[in-house]
Design a protein around this motif. Structure first.
Motif, PDB file in Angstrom:
ATOM      1  N   LEU A  76       0.824  -1.202   0.000  1.00  0.00           N
ATOM      2  CA  LEU A  76       0.000   0.000   0.000  1.00  0.00           C
ATOM      3  C   LEU A  76       0.859   1.254   0.000  1.00  0.00           C
ATOM      4  O   LEU A  76       0.595   2.212  -0.729  1.00  0.00           O
ATOM      5  CB  LEU A  76      -0.936   0.002   1.214  1.00  0.00           C
ATOM      6  CG  LEU A  76      -2.073  -1.025   1.182  1.00  0.00           C
ATOM      7  CD1 LEU A  76      -2.729  -1.140   2.546  1.00  0.00           C
ATOM      8  CD2 LEU A  76      -3.107  -0.647   0.130  1.00  0.00           C
ATOM      9  N   LEU A  77       1.901   1.245   0.814  1.00  0.00           N
ATOM     10  CA  LEU A  77       2.737   2.430   0.971  1.00  0.00           C
ATOM     11  C   LEU A  77       3.584   2.729  -0.262  1.00  0.00           C
ATOM     12  O   LEU A  77       3.782   3.900  -0.615  1.00  0.00           O
ATOM     13  CB  LEU A  77       3.658   2.264   2.186  1.00  0.00           C
ATOM     14  CG  LEU A  77       2.984   2.180   3.555  1.00  0.00           C
ATOM     15  CD1 LEU A  77       4.004   1.820   4.626  1.00  0.00           C
ATOM     16  CD2 LEU A  77       2.306   3.504   3.892  1.00  0.00           C
ATOM     17  N   GLY A 114       3.532   5.194  -3.515  1.00  0.00           N
ATOM     18  CA  GLY A 114       4.732   5.742  -4.134  1.00  0.00           C
ATOM     19  C   GLY A 114       5.747   6.311  -3.153  1.00  0.00           C
ATOM     20  O   GLY A 114       6.604   7.099  -3.532  1.00  0.00           O
ATOM     21  N   GLY A 115       5.662   5.902  -1.879  1.00  0.00           N
ATOM     22  CA  GLY A 115       6.602   6.433  -0.884  1.00  0.00           C
ATOM     23  C   GLY A 115       6.181   7.823  -0.421  1.00  0.00           C
ATOM     24  O   GLY A 115       5.072   8.279  -0.671  1.00  0.00           O
ATOM     25  N   LYS A 152      11.884  11.406   1.418  1.00  0.00           N
ATOM     26  CA  LYS A 152      12.662  10.819   2.515  1.00  0.00           C
ATOM     27  C   LYS A 152      12.108   9.442   2.864  1.00  0.00           C
ATOM     28  O   LYS A 152      10.985   9.101   2.491  1.00  0.00           O
ATOM     29  CB  LYS A 152      12.593  11.735   3.742  1.00  0.00           C
ATOM     30  CG  LYS A 152      13.245  13.100   3.539  1.00  0.00           C
ATOM     31  CD  LYS A 152      13.140  13.924   4.819  1.00  0.00           C
ATOM     32  CE  LYS A 152      13.834  15.271   4.668  1.00  0.00           C
ATOM     33  NZ  LYS A 152      13.755  16.077   5.913  1.00  0.00           N
ATOM     34  N   PRO A 153      12.875   8.631   3.593  1.00  0.00           N
ATOM     35  CA  PRO A 153      12.385   7.305   3.988  1.00  0.00           C
ATOM     36  C   PRO A 153      11.169   7.411   4.912  1.00  0.00           C
ATOM     37  O   PRO A 153      11.042   8.357   5.687  1.00  0.00           O
ATOM     38  CB  PRO A 153      13.576   6.689   4.736  1.00  0.00           C
ATOM     39  CG  PRO A 153      14.771   7.477   4.298  1.00  0.00           C
ATOM     40  CD  PRO A 153      14.276   8.857   4.029  1.00  0.00           C
ATOM     41  N   ASP A 195       7.658  10.693   7.536  1.00  0.00           N
ATOM     42  CA  ASP A 195       9.031  10.406   7.090  1.00  0.00           C
ATOM     43  C   ASP A 195       9.989  10.474   8.270  1.00  0.00           C
ATOM     44  O   ASP A 195       9.581  10.624   9.430  1.00  0.00           O
ATOM     45  CB  ASP A 195       9.447  11.316   5.926  1.00  0.00           C
ATOM     46  CG  ASP A 195       9.666  12.773   6.343  1.00  0.00           C
ATOM     47  OD1 ASP A 195       9.750  13.075   7.552  1.00  0.00           O
ATOM     48  OD2 ASP A 195       9.771  13.631   5.430  1.00  0.00           O
ATOM     49  N   ASP A 196      11.310  10.396   7.991  1.00  0.00           N
ATOM     50  CA  ASP A 196      12.283  10.279   9.089  1.00  0.00           C
ATOM     51  C   ASP A 196      12.561  11.591   9.814  1.00  0.00           C
ATOM     52  O   ASP A 196      13.417  11.642  10.691  1.00  0.00           O
ATOM     53  CB  ASP A 196      13.590   9.664   8.586  1.00  0.00           C
ATOM     54  CG  ASP A 196      14.274  10.503   7.515  1.00  0.00           C
ATOM     55  OD1 ASP A 196      13.777  11.613   7.207  1.00  0.00           O
ATOM     56  OD2 ASP A 196      15.302  10.052   6.975  1.00  0.00           O
TER      57      ASP A 196
END
Length: 515
Positions: free
Chosen positions: A363-364, A369-370, A375-376, A420-421
């Motif tokens: 899903l992510l 598509g991130g 960023k991670p 994100d991180d």
């Protein structure tokens, strides 16, 4: 020959300028002497492409997006009404991977039809479920829903058929169907999309529920922040009444069901079923002690079915195609499909309806598509503001009620909020406690006082008092086991998950103080 052009009326598309785009298309067509039929459809759920303009061609509906008013003249120059090439061209909409990889059952019509056109609804399998239900005994309708494996799509995942069976067996001259449309979880919008983009499927689902349990009156409790949903539902109810799909004599069957929309004031606690009932009765939204269950003594003390929008909207296809068809999707005890909603720091935010069994990672990344930031992904919160935060090592968990419970997660209403991180998880934990303090109905001490103390304790931990972590865990234990409803008992879940999976964020204050 008139060309049909579709421009969404969904509130997400409206917020991004859909009305202005629609007006520009009408004006440009008139200017060029071209005949068009403009249909205001619902959103396909690909929000990063809104406003998404679709054109009906011999090959299928061709999409262009995201379209702004200043793009319209160029679209006409490119002969977009014949599917011409343009930098915004997306090809056949049904072939876009984001859509093609989904299993749309509950959302089968969303984005395709004119939401408030009953004829359009009927042309796309609408009311086939009700037609079958009218020829069945009440107990047989309940059994069909039981056999489908449908569980509540609002949070607790309680089997829908068991709730209906309880109300059917209750002895009362008056019974009610109540739709909980108080969609207040962060990152959720599937209820809103059904109400705005396919209101008749909810009306049909509630009518089938009424036939199943012997109810004659129903209410849709919608939060005031959803004006477009309220308008669409109200318009659809008027049409359904005028065409005998609601009222005293449903399709000549002699069966009656009257339906109304009621506007809530926007209190998060009114998403809890008993607080919702209090609000519907004109009282302050405060949680009731259970038992008695609403199925026995609900609205105005009468037996009441309370289901959320997606649960009720899933019923028509179960009746139309049969329980076996529906339960063929999914895995284990999680049968059918779940509309998941991707929000937060996500590149492709929107709605994804998939059969249970898809992984969170799919899903992510395959759909989402991130991150939008590039960023991670560090954490995701699934299930609303009371849902636990899940770290990367749990991203391969399958979307399944039991699988999520096994890793300390919850699916809830299917909302997924991505971080994100750069996120500070101590701040997110504090937010959970603060949210509870603001939204608590105040009836029970663990929730009312515990959440306020929780904010204070987290502030002390971040300030460098590491010993307060033990106190925070004890406080969470009290809230989990002592609160009257899920508001207080689930607020500790995001707090504890942040502590367990991201302890370094809570240690930063201690480390800074030592330095």
């Amino acid at each position: 020959m008139s060309i049909t052009i579709y421009v969404p009326r969904d509130s997400t598309a409206l917020a991004l300028g859909a009305n202005e785009v629609a007006a520009a298309i009408v004006a440009e067509a008139a200017k060029r002497g071209q005949e068009i039929t403009l249909v205001r459809n619902g959103s396909r759920g690909m929000f990063w492409l809104e406003p998404l303009v679709e054109v009906a061609t011999a090959a299928g509906r061709v999409g262009y997006g995201p379209v702004e008013p200043e793009d319209v003249a160029g679209l006409f120059d490119a002969d977009f009404m014949a599917g011409g090439q343009h930098p915004l061209a997306l090809g056949l909409v049904d072939e876009i991977p984001y859509l093609k990889k989904q299993e749309r059952l509950t959302f089968a019509r969303v984005g395709i039809t004119d939401p408030v056109s009953l004829d359009d609804y009927l042309a796309h399998e609408g009311y086939q479920g009700l037609q079958k239900a009218l020829a069945m005994q009440s107990a047989d309708i309940v059994q069909e829903v039981l056999d489908s494996g449908l569980r509540g799509r609002g949070g607790a995942a309680f089997p829908t058929g068991i709730k209906w069976k309880t109300v059917l067996g209750a002895q009362s001259a008056q019974k009610y169907i109540v739709c909980n449309a108080d969609e207040g979880d962060s990152g959720t919008f599937s209820d809103r999309m059904i109400m705005e983009d396919d209101p008749f499927v909810l009306i049909e689902g509630m009518t089938i529920a009424a036939l199943a349990v012997g109810a004659t009156r129903g209410y849709i409790y919608v939060r005031s922040e959803y004006p477009h949903a309220i308008t669409a539902l109200s318009q659809a109810i008027v049409t359904a009444n005028s065409r005998n799909y609601l009222g005293e004599n449903i399709l000549g069957s002699g069966r009656a069901f009257h339906l109304e929309v009621r506007k809530g004031a926007g209190a998060y606690i009114c998403g809890e079923e008993t607080a919702l009932l209090e609000s519907l009765e004109g009282k302050r939204g405060v949680v009731r002690a259970k038992p008695p269950l609403p199925a026995i003594e609900g609205l105005f003390g009468k037996p009441t079915v309370i289901n959320n929008v997606i649960s009720l909207a899933s019923v028509p296809i179960i009746l139309a195609r049969g329980a076996a068809f529906y339960k063929n999707y999914g895995m284990g005890r999680s049968l059918g499909t779940l509309p998941m909603q991707l929000a937060g720091n996500i590149r492709h935010g929107g709605l994804v309806e998939k059969a249970f069994g898809v992984t969170l990672r799919e899903l992510l990344f395959d759909f989402g598509g991130g991150t939008a930031s590039g960023k991670p992904i560090r954490a995701v919160q699934v299930g609303g503001p009371l849902g636990p935060y899940l770290p990367q090592l749990l991203f391969d968990t399958k979307v399944d009620y039991e699988a999520f419970a096994a890793v300390g997660g919850m699916l809830g209403h299917g909302g997924i909020v991505v971080f994100d991180d750069s996120v500070d998880m101590a701040k997110q934990a504090r937010y959970a406690m603060e949210f509870c303090a603001v939204e608590s109905c105040g009836k029970c001490t663990p929730c009312r006082i515990g959440s306020t103390r929780g904010v204070e304790v987290i502030d002390k931990i971040v300030a460098g008092q590491a010993q307060q972590i033990h106190l925070l865990r004890d406080l969470c234990d009290t809230m989990v086991n002592g609160s009257l409803c899920a508001m207080g008992s689930m607020t500790p879940l995001p707090v504890l998950s942040a502590l367990d999976h991201f302890p370094e964020d809570f240690a930063s204050g201690v480390l800074n103080k030592a330095a």
